[in-house]
Scaffold this motif. Structure first.
Motif, mmCIF file in Angstrom:
data_model
loop_
_atom_site.group_PDB
_atom_site.id
_atom_site.type_symbol
_atom_site.label_atom_id
_atom_site.label_comp_id
_atom_site.label_asym_id
_atom_site.label_seq_id
_atom_site.Cartn_x
_atom_site.Cartn_y
_atom_site.Cartn_z
ATOM 1 N N ARG A 190 -19.240 30.784 0.941
ATOM 2 C CA ARG A 190 -19.852 31.877 1.693
ATOM 3 C C ARG A 190 -20.979 31.346 2.574
ATOM 4 O O ARG A 190 -21.264 31.903 3.639
ATOM 5 C CB ARG A 190 -20.352 32.943 0.722
ATOM 6 N N ALA A 205 -21.221 32.039 6.611
ATOM 7 C CA ALA A 205 -22.405 32.591 7.271
ATOM 8 C C ALA A 205 -22.876 31.675 8.393
ATOM 9 O O ALA A 205 -23.295 32.147 9.467
ATOM 10 C CB ALA A 205 -23.514 32.795 6.244
ATOM 11 N N TYR A 250 -20.641 32.174 11.489
ATOM 12 C CA TYR A 250 -21.036 33.377 12.228
ATOM 13 C C TYR A 250 -22.319 33.135 13.024
ATOM 14 O O TYR A 250 -22.428 33.503 14.199
ATOM 15 C CB TYR A 250 -21.228 34.552 11.273
ATOM 16 N N GLU A 306 -16.068 32.282 -5.591
ATOM 17 C CA GLU A 306 -16.539 32.654 -4.262
ATOM 18 C C GLU A 306 -15.648 33.743 -3.667
ATOM 19 O O GLU A 306 -16.131 34.693 -3.047
ATOM 20 C CB GLU A 306 -16.543 31.431 -3.344
ATOM 21 N N LEU A 341 -16.733 37.916 -2.476
ATOM 22 C CA LEU A 341 -16.703 38.358 -1.078
ATOM 23 C C LEU A 341 -16.725 39.877 -0.973
ATOM 24 O O LEU A 341 -16.023 40.569 -1.707
ATOM 25 C CB LEU A 341 -15.443 37.846 -0.381
ATOM 26 N N GLU A 342 -17.512 40.376 -0.032
ATOM 27 C CA GLU A 342 -17.602 41.812 0.195
ATOM 28 C C GLU A 342 -17.113 42.143 1.607
ATOM 29 O O GLU A 342 -17.013 41.274 2.476
ATOM 30 C CB GLU A 342 -19.060 42.289 0.030
ATOM 31 N N ASN A 392 -16.924 43.064 5.341
ATOM 32 C CA ASN A 392 -17.692 42.607 6.497
ATOM 33 C C ASN A 392 -18.173 41.165 6.389
ATOM 34 O O ASN A 392 -18.692 40.627 7.357
ATOM 35 C CB ASN A 392 -18.872 43.530 6.828
ATOM 36 N N GLU A 393 -18.011 40.515 5.234
ATOM 37 C CA GLU A 393 -18.285 39.084 5.191
ATOM 38 C C GLU A 393 -17.159 38.301 5.856
ATOM 39 O O GLU A 393 -17.392 37.260 6.473
ATOM 40 C CB GLU A 393 -18.457 38.607 3.744
#
Length: 440
Positions: free
Chosen positions: A99, A103, A106, A130, A134-135, A137-138
């Motif tokens: 993750r 990030a 992005y 991992e 994850l949620e 919009n990630e």
């Protein structure tokens, strides 16, 4: 901006009208609209106005492989082809399998992309926790290579595969080819031909049987765990039996076709060789026609590119060293419009499979349709003009296209991203307009 005199192709209808854009969004759709003070009028002159294409599978090569392409160069080529949003794959260097790396990717894209963007998270044999964290919009989804294509992301541990399908809160998307079968076919080809394997052997090495076996496994896991599964780049008629016709809304198991598998058949290997070497391979004309029919009957849910550039020198190598993948985003829509011109698809189906259905399937917020309140991601097409693909016009970082010399019966005249002209009169706006995509 007020776009007037457009032929709007949207939600199964063709209407003549105007579109008013305010603050990046579509404020009003109608006829004989008046431009408010300070609003520029753009005359569409009866040309087709379509929702911008959402390409749910690209490899823009950043980070780590930027000698082949990067998020800026490839997204510029995308908007020149009417692609206003894209989902980039995780087989970068380093791979996007944490993750933290996601990030960072992005963050490094902010202010650099000419089209809107979202990124996949990569499943691996060692990152199940991992994936589970994850949620929404990630990431747009979790990508699983069930047949190693590029990089070191093959997920072949049965326990890990079961864990990803059972624990992921996000949709699982899969590359389906059976690696042991492919390796056996490669060994047989090497024994017969040495290193100079003929290109026409590629669809026999990356065989229909290898695709079927892996897709069967993926669909079985999805049903076992009641998971959402999206199978990427289907190539064979036989695999279609795993999928059902009907609107994408409500389906838990869905499938994508790529434009080159709809447009080309295995005869292209005789004329284009490594330039059209891709995984999974382009198959027979019978397979191509079955895929086209499956698009028409709503068995195939979306169409994408799998845009994957490599340098000319890399492609110039012999079979085992020449990498798989080809650049396509700049000519994606033109290829589909050629299929419309020759009667294989209709225009409303193209709009649905490249915009509406992608937005519906992934739950994209306020994109994929020409609707009041939605972001103004639009493409204007002159269906009375032509486009000849010339090397000097190719915008990909690698500077070549397998379609060079081809003349298409349409021309991309303008592309709007978030309400502003991203491409017009043959030029890309030098200011990147892309935003990160949100999911509902």
């Amino acid at each position: 901006m007020l776009i007037v005199n457009a032929k709007i192709i949207n939600e199964g209808h063709e209407i003549e009208g105007d579109v008013l854009i305010l603050n990046g969004r579509i404020a009003k759709i109608g006829k004989n609209l008046s431009a408010p003070a300070g609003v520029t009028t753009f005359d569409a002159k009866g040309r087709w106005l379509l929702p911008g294409i959402i390409d749910d599978q690209v490899h823009f090569r950043e980070p780590g492989l930027t000698h082949k392409g990067n998020l800026a160069t490839e997204s510029a080529a995308a908007v020149a082809g009417g692609v206003t949003s894209y989902f980039d794959m995780p087989n970068n260097n380093p791979t996007i399998t944490t993750r933290e790396r996601l990030a960072e990717k992005y963050a490094n894209t902010t202010g650099r992309s000419f089209a809107n963007y979202a990124f996949y998270f990569g499943g691996a044999n060692d990152n199940l926790e991992e994936v589970a964290r994850l949620e929404k919009n990630e990431a747009c989804a979790v990508k699983v290579f069930m047949g190693a294509s590029t990089g070191n992301m093959l997920v072949d541990n049965p326990a890990t595969l079961n864990g990803i399908f059972s624990k992921s809160k996000l949709m699982v998307v899969t590359h389906c080819e059976d690696t042991p079968m492919i390796k056996a076919n490669e060994d047989a080809a090497r024994e017969k031909y040495g290193d100079d394997v003929p290109w026409k052997q590629h669809p026999l090495i990356r065989s229909a049987e290898a695709c079927y076996k892996s897709t069967e496994l993926a669909v079985g896991l999805a049903k076992k765990h009641n998971a959402r599964l999206h199978v990427l780049h289907l190539t064979t008629a036989r695999e279609l039996d795993f999928f059902t016709p009907g609107p994408v809304k409500g389906k838990k198991i869905t499938v994508e076709a790529c434009v080159h598998h709809l447009y080309m058949n295995d005869s292209w290997y005789n004329t284009h060789g490594a330039l059209v070497k891709c995984n999974p391979a382009i198959k027979t004309e019978e397979d191509r026609l079955a895929l086209v029919n499956a698009v028409r009957e709503d068995r195939i849910d979306v169409i994408a590119t799998d845009h994957a550039p490599h340098t000319w020198d890399e492609k110039a190598q012999k079979y085992f060293k020449a990498p798989s993948g080809l650049p396509l985003v700049q000519h994606f829509l033109l290829m589909l419009l050629d299929m419309v011109h020759r009667g294989e698809l209709n225009l409303r189906t193209v709009v649905n499979k490249t915009s509406h259905a992608v937005a519906d399937h992934f739950g994209i917020t306020d994109r994929g349709y020409i609707r009041e309140g939605y972001w103004a991601d639009l493409v204007l097409v002159d269906h009375n003009a032509t486009t000849t693909v010339r090397k000097q016009d190719v915008l990909y970082h690698v500077g070549w296209s397998p379609l060079e010399g081809k003349t298409f019966p349409a021309r991309i005249d303008a592309t709007w991203v978030n309400g502003e002209l991203a491409y017009h009169q043959g030029k890309v706006n030098p200011r990147p307009l892309g935003q990160r995509i949100n999911f509902s």
